[in-house]
Design an enzyme around this catalytic site. Structure first.
Site, PDB file in Angstrom:
ATOM      1  N   SER A 266       8.254  -7.676  -6.938  1.00 14.67           N
ATOM      2  CA  SER A 266       8.115  -6.783  -5.799  1.00 14.67           C
ATOM      3  C   SER A 266       8.431  -5.336  -6.167  1.00 14.67           C
ATOM      4  CB  SER A 266       8.994  -7.297  -4.656  1.00 14.67           C
ATOM      5  OG  SER A 266       8.615  -6.723  -3.433  1.00 14.67           O
TER       6      SER A 266
ATOM      7  N   LYS B 211       4.432 -10.681  -7.330  1.00 18.28           N
ATOM      8  CA  LYS B 211       4.567 -10.650  -5.865  1.00 18.28           C
ATOM      9  C   LYS B 211       4.097  -9.272  -5.381  1.00 18.28           C
ATOM     10  CE  LYS B 211       6.344 -11.662  -1.690  1.00 18.28           C
ATOM     11  NZ  LYS B 211       6.202 -10.380  -0.966  1.00 18.28           N
TER      12      LYS B 211
ATOM     13  N   ASP C 292       1.975   3.737 -15.469  1.00 19.45           N
ATOM     14  CA  ASP C 292       0.822   4.553 -15.078  1.00 19.45           C
ATOM     15  C   ASP C 292       1.054   6.032 -15.354  1.00 19.45           C
ATOM     16  OD1 ASP C 292      -0.544   2.310 -14.231  1.00 19.45           O
ATOM     17  OD2 ASP C 292       0.111   2.484 -12.151  1.00 19.45           O
TER      18      ASP C 292
END
Length: 697
Positions: free
Chosen positions: A466, A491, A477
């Site tokens: 999560s 998740k 990124d």
């Protein structure tokens, strides 16, 4: 037992097994439950993230799931019991939307009758006396999920005779005598029978709705008023218990995860995917068998006052033989915020050019003291604030880079993932959240400036979930650092809790996407440098769950890149592999996971012959012992003489100072991952420095 009781049981048993008569007080759905069934169906149709088609295929899947909930191992029901309800295979969707759940209740009633008759049969067999010689060549199939339904009682009689013999043999191998065995098994089956007899309409409705919602996705579920109360307690972390999140897994209750800093986590005696088979209290000699018990009832047994002790009999996650269990003790306590706080350390690495310092910050969860924050207190605790303090301390210590350890971090407050990222970047988006209508909201850090702009590595494993995945993905990124370790949990969905006329529904309404556009759902975050898996992905992780939503992607957003770590990856991977080839702990992790998988694939049945069973157990333990001793010898430690000595987390060895002293020279495999992450970070920092010097020239 008196002759009258024995006679009564025999007559009841004979009647039950030859003719299933309607119960005197058959459980029927209430008008309230019929109404709620329609509400749940409407919620799934109009409120769920996925575009669900409630057709014949969905009905078939829901019906099959319901059968699995009732009798997943094909131990009680006959094909003839199911035949009158086969129309549900194509009509389940229509009937749920109409609130017509009578036939589903009737099928449950038939299942209960069969279960009650079978338990009486087992008790009758025990009353006759168990006189097994354990010298046959028979074997018992362990997993019957794919087995055909029995066509007559005699098939199940033969199967249950084997199961009873196996239960007795397991207790023989645990050094119980005949009298103890009969007492243990009688208590086990009487307890199960009592639970069957106490079945209520809410139990039936809960099982049915679990099949309905579970067919949609694994995180959508119906919560009865009682379950909703337990859920609220767990979310507030005020539960006085063991600090473990539990979930139903067929007829078992499984440890889904451990609450960081909680009693079970600190005791070190439970692992994710362990299955709980019995629960007992410190002042009670006997354990209560909980196989087949409702999840909330198991939670109630485990819950208790602070300072008291709960005893759990578990099947370890890595156990090959599921009949081999162990009993652990955990002292109940409340989960304190300070036990979940981020902590740091300095690791010193010796190289040819001298000694180097690397900082490691362990972040167990994304937490915030909401009450203090909402009250406007200036010094409230949060992940971001605590990590910032640790960064300051590490910079003062002169570290050359920082490793953020997110292993076992199951997530928490999304706002903390955003603000934590803000310590390492100068403003920017963190995550995209897409709802069922396709609308996308962007969340991120809006504060100017950074707290740390040096070399950074993020360490993950399969239990990083999560918010941890959102943070790790954003670091990747932005090119802000390197992610190492294992692929994360996967998740990537968002659930909300909505009130129903009776109970609540937890429903998946949105999905997380990285700023690159990739979802974290199902696949998780793939590390730049992959370590051997210390957790079997077939048992833990989103991809291991039935009906998990698929991975997909959306449009990326604009964001600034802070570096190009991919330019160094080939060199970093080569250096890592050179170290890993000679690292006993990394070799152990890689081989241990593969060995466990191989043993499980080979071990599809157990022998009912005592000598053969012992030979098979010894052979399995010999393989595991050989692997453990390879690691120990390579680390310069003393090899073990028997496999049971390797269970350093067992109840006896946890309390043994001698055992602890003996283990000091044996580095835990998990610790080796931290040290290797520090090595990679140092390589990365030095390569960056070399590149900057080259650019100046």
């Amino acid at each position: 037992m008196s002759w009258f009781a024995t006679l009564t049981r025999s007559v009841t048993l004979a009647t039950a097994l030859t003719f299933i008569s309607p119960a005197l007080w058959a459980l029927e759905p209430t008008d309230e439950q019929r109404e709620v069934a329609v509400e749940i169906a409407d919620s799934l149709r109009y409120g769920h993230y996925a575009d669900i088609t409630f057709d014949d295929d969905w009905s078939s899947e829901a019906f099959q799931r319901y059968l699995d909930n009732l009798d997943g191992q094909r131990l009680y029901l006959l094909e003839s019991d199911i035949a009158p309800y086969r129309h549900l295979e194509t009509q389940m969707a229509d009937l749920i939307f109409e609130g017509d759940i009578d036939d589903a209740f009737a099928l449950h009633e038939r299942s209960n009758e069969r279960r009650e008759a079978r338990l009486n049969w087992l008790l009758e067999r025990i009353d006759e006396g168990l006189d097994y010689q354990f010298d046959s060549d028979e074997r018992l199939e362990i997993d019957r999920e794919e087995a055909n339904w029995a066509t007559d009682i005699s098939e199940l009689d033969a199967l249950w005779e084997k199961r009873l013999q196996n239960a007795a043999l397991t207790l023989v191998l645990a050094d119980q005598d005949n009298e103890q065995i009969e007492t243990t098994l009688r208590q086990r089956y009487e307890g199960q029978l009592s639970r069957v007899e106490q079945t209520e309409a809410e139990d039936v409705f809960g099982l049915l709705m679990a099949a309905v919602t579970g067919t949609v996705d694994p995180h959508t579920s119906y919560l009865s008023p009682r379950q909703g109360e337990s859920f609220d307690i767990q979310m507030s972390l005020s539960l006085e218990g063991i600090g473990a999140m539990l979930q139903a897994d067929g007829e078992y209750v499984k440890v889904a995860s451990l609450v960081p800093g909680g009693p079970a986590d600190q005791a070190g005696v439970l692992d994710p995917a362990d299955r709980i088979v019995a629960v007992g209290q410190e002042d009670e000699e006997d354990l209560v068998n909980v196989i087949g018990m409702r999840l909330d009832n198991v939670v109630d047994l485990i819950r208790g006052p602070k300072g008291s002790v709960v005893r759990l009999e578990v099947i370890p996650a890595k156990a090959v033989d599921i009949t081999r269990t162990r009993t652990v003790e955990i002292t109940r306590d409340t989960v304190k915020l300070e036990d979940q706080a981020a902590q740091s350390e300095v690791i010193e690495i010796e190289r040819d050019d001298g000694q180097h310092k690397v900082g490691v910050i362990t972040v167990p969860t994304f937490y915030v003291d909401f009450e203090a924050w909402q009250a406007g207190e200036d010094d409230y605790r949060s992940t971001t604030r605590d990590v910032a303090k640790e960064i300051t301390a590490l910079k003062e210590a002169g570290v050359e880079g920082i490793v953020l350890d997110l292993r076992d971090n199951g997530g928490g407050a999304l706002q903390e993932a955003n603000s934590l990222l803000g310590l390492f970047i100068d403003r920017g988006p963190t995550v995209q959240v897409r709802d069922a209508r396709g609308r996308i909201q962007l969340y991120g850090d809006s504060n100017a400036g950074t707290h740390y702009d040096g070399p950074l590595t993020v360490l993950t494993n399969r239990l990083s979930a999560s918010a941890s995945e959102i943070f790790a993905g954003a670091i990747q990124d932005y090119g802000r650092g390197i992610v190492v370790g294992s692929p994360t949990f996967g998740k990537g969905t968002v659930q909300t809790l909505s009130d129903l006329s009776h109970g609540e529904i937890k429903i998946t309404r949105a999905k997380f996407y990285r700023i690159s556009g990739d979802s974290t759902q199902n696949r998780g975050v793939e590390p730049d440098i992959r370590f051997p898996m210390d957790i079997d992905p077939e048992r833990i992780g989103e991809s291991s769950l039935d009906h998990a939503l698929a991975w997909d992607s959306v449009q990326n957003v604009q964001y600034r890149r802070y570096g190009e770590p991919e330019n160094y990856l080939d060199t970093l991977i080569n250096r890592y592999q050179a170290r890993a080839e000679d690292n006993p702990n990394f070799l152990y992790l890689e081989r241990q996971t593969e060995l466990s998988r191989q043993l499980r694939e080979q071990h599809t049945s157990v022998s009912l012959n005592r000598e053969q069973r012992e030979r098979e157990m010894q052979a399995q333990e010999a393989e595991q012992l050989a692997l453990e001793n390879q690691r120990r010898i390579a680390l310069g430690a003393q090899p073990l003489e028997e496999w049971t000595s390797a269970q350093v987390d067992s109840e006896e060895e946890n309390g043994s100072e001698q055992a602890k002293e003996e283990e000091e020279d044996v580095m835990p495999a998990e610790r080796a991952q931290v040290l290797e992450a520090a090595e990679i970070l140092l390589d990365y920092a030095q390569l960056q420095t070399a590149q900057r010097l080259a650019n100046r020239e």
